[in-house]
Design an enzyme around this catalytic site. Structure first.
Site, PDB file in Angstrom:
ATOM      1  N   ASN A 238     -13.988 -13.234  11.116  1.00 46.30           N
ATOM      2  CA  ASN A 238     -14.171 -12.486  12.373  1.00 46.30           C
ATOM      3  C   ASN A 238     -13.048 -11.463  12.557  1.00 46.30           C
ATOM      4  O   ASN A 238     -13.288 -10.326  12.981  1.00 46.30           O
ATOM      5  CB  ASN A 238     -14.199 -13.443  13.572  1.00 46.30           C
ATOM      6  CG  ASN A 238     -15.533 -14.163  13.694  1.00 46.30           C
ATOM      7  OD1 ASN A 238     -16.540 -13.690  13.176  1.00 46.30           O
ATOM      8  ND2 ASN A 238     -15.536 -15.297  14.378  1.00 46.30           N
TER       9      ASN A 238
ATOM     10  N   TYR B 106      -5.692 -27.887   5.542  1.00 41.69           N
ATOM     11  CA  TYR B 106      -4.805 -26.759   5.852  1.00 41.69           C
ATOM     12  C   TYR B 106      -4.600 -25.881   4.616  1.00 41.69           C
ATOM     13  O   TYR B 106      -4.807 -24.666   4.669  1.00 41.69           O
ATOM     14  CB  TYR B 106      -3.467 -27.301   6.353  1.00 41.69           C
ATOM     15  CG  TYR B 106      -2.487 -26.247   6.809  1.00 41.69           C
ATOM     16  CD1 TYR B 106      -2.781 -25.397   7.869  1.00 41.69           C
ATOM     17  CD2 TYR B 106      -1.245 -26.111   6.188  1.00 41.69           C
ATOM     18  CE1 TYR B 106      -1.875 -24.436   8.304  1.00 41.69           C
ATOM     19  CE2 TYR B 106      -0.321 -25.164   6.615  1.00 41.69           C
ATOM     20  CZ  TYR B 106      -0.640 -24.328   7.668  1.00 41.69           C
ATOM     21  OH  TYR B 106       0.269 -23.387   8.096  1.00 41.69           O
TER      22      TYR B 106
END
Ligand SMILES: NC(=O)c1ccc[n+]([C@@H]2O[C@H](COP(=O)([O-])OP(=O)(O)OC[C@H]3O[C@@H](n4cnc5c(N)ncnc54)[C@H](O)[C@@H]3O)[C@@H](O)[C@H]2O)c1
Length: 315
Positions: free
Chosen positions: A98, A144
């Protein structure tokens, strides 16, 4: 410039907002407050060049015209990313895409906050940017590590295919005021325990090494990279290397605490050695850190005292 900082209510992001405002820019902070806190931005309440929007960046959003996008949103501490594993993978993938779409739409420059965790439990020491890492892709920490490795890959893809003007900073362990005191990392654990007079928890035998960068040095390096034309990943951290035991000693000295040490088992995939090779940043940006661990902890002491007092019985 009008600058968007995702994750600007977090530890490093809030210091970055301060520095960008200090350089005269207008700053829009987009943050879901998953791990960040409005308290980190409280001092900006009357700043006309600062806007805050509560936004999960995994949902498409349009902040209007921006000139630069600093993408810092992501759970970052082991406590946070292990608790929010799926959210961590989402923000590294969907959230990053995004952001890159926004940068492409507005022809904005873009900088990704990546991490030394991309190197995993490194077999090369110190770590240069050319090292591809030693990461367990399915272990608990992979939520992560792989999120950030994907974020780097998609950033390079938008650079190559969509000509977005991107940068990637690989941040090494950073500390300073506004660090969460319950984030489970070495400095916050030790400072909190020392100030409370509790035993300092050392995992394993404490011979594993870490390097710690004071937050103002980290942000100065990030801004220098942001102004450069370098697209490849660049390490920004402090190469001063301490064993965890040495770090405990410095914390005891700075806090004046009489706490003792307690030894607990090592968590899975805990890196044994971590130290940046900052040769590239020195040569390319003329940047290197100025504040050593003792000085940085002294500058952080008041913050930790206040945070520990405020948390009271909750910790
Ligand atoms: N602190 C370090 O030592 C360190 C080391 C390496 C990399 N980094 C990277 O730097 C960045 C900032 O780390 P930090 O230590 O300030 O962590 P932090 O948890 O204090 O800040 C992260 C911020 O991102 C926000 N966030 C998370 N998911 C979001 C989402 N989906 N939408 C919007 N906001 C979201 C959180 O609410 C928080 O304010 C992270 O990308 C992290 O991976 C930090």
């Amino acid at each position: 410039m009008r600058v968007l900082v995702t994750g600007g209510a977090g530890f490093i992001g809030s210091h970055l907002c301060d520095a960008l405002l200090g350089e005269g820019h207008s700053v829009l902070c987009a943050d879901s407050l998953l791990t960040g806190r409005m308290a980190n931005l409280a001092h900006l309440g009357n700043e006309p060049r600062f806007e805050f929007v509560r936004q999960d960046i995994c949902q498409p959003f349009d902040p209007g015209k921006i000139d630069y996008l600093f993408h810092f949103a992501s759970p970052a501490s082991p406590v946070d990313y292990l608790k929010h594993g799926i959210e961590t993978l989402r923000v590294g993938s969907l959230g990053t895409m995004n952001c890159l779409e926004l940068a492409a739409r507005y022809n904005a420059k873009y900088l990704l906050a990546s991490t030394s965790e991309c190197y995993g439990d490194p077999l090369e020491h110190p770590q240069k940017e050319s090292y591809w890492g030693n990461v367990n892709p399915i272990g608990p920490r992979s939520v992560y590590d792989e999120s950030k490795r994907f974020a780097e890959a998609v950033t390079m893809a938008y650079h190559r295919y969509r000509k977005v003007d991107t940068r990637i900073v690989r941040i090494f362990n950073t500390y300073g005021p506004r660090l969460q005191i319950n984030d489970g990392r070495v400095i916050s654990n030790f400072m909190k325990q020392a100030l409370l007079g509790q035993d300092l928890t050392v995992y394993g035998d404490g011979s594993q090494t870490r390097s710690f960068c004071y937050v103002s040095d980290e942000v100065a390096g990030i801004l220098a990279l942001a102004k450069s034309d370098e697209h490849g990943p660049t390490n920004i951290g402090n190469p001063g290397e301490f064993t965890v035991l040495e770090c405990a000693q410095v914390v005891l000295e700075v806090t004046g605490s009489n706490s003792k040490l307690r030894f607990d088992p090592l968590p899975q995939d805990d890196p044994k050695q971590r130290r940046p090779d900052i040769g590239k940043a020195k040569k390319l940006l003329g940047w290197e850190p100025k504040i050593d661990l003792r000085a940085g902890l002294r500058m952080s002491l008041e913050y930790f005292r206040t945070a520990v007092d405020a948390a009271g019985n909750c910790i």
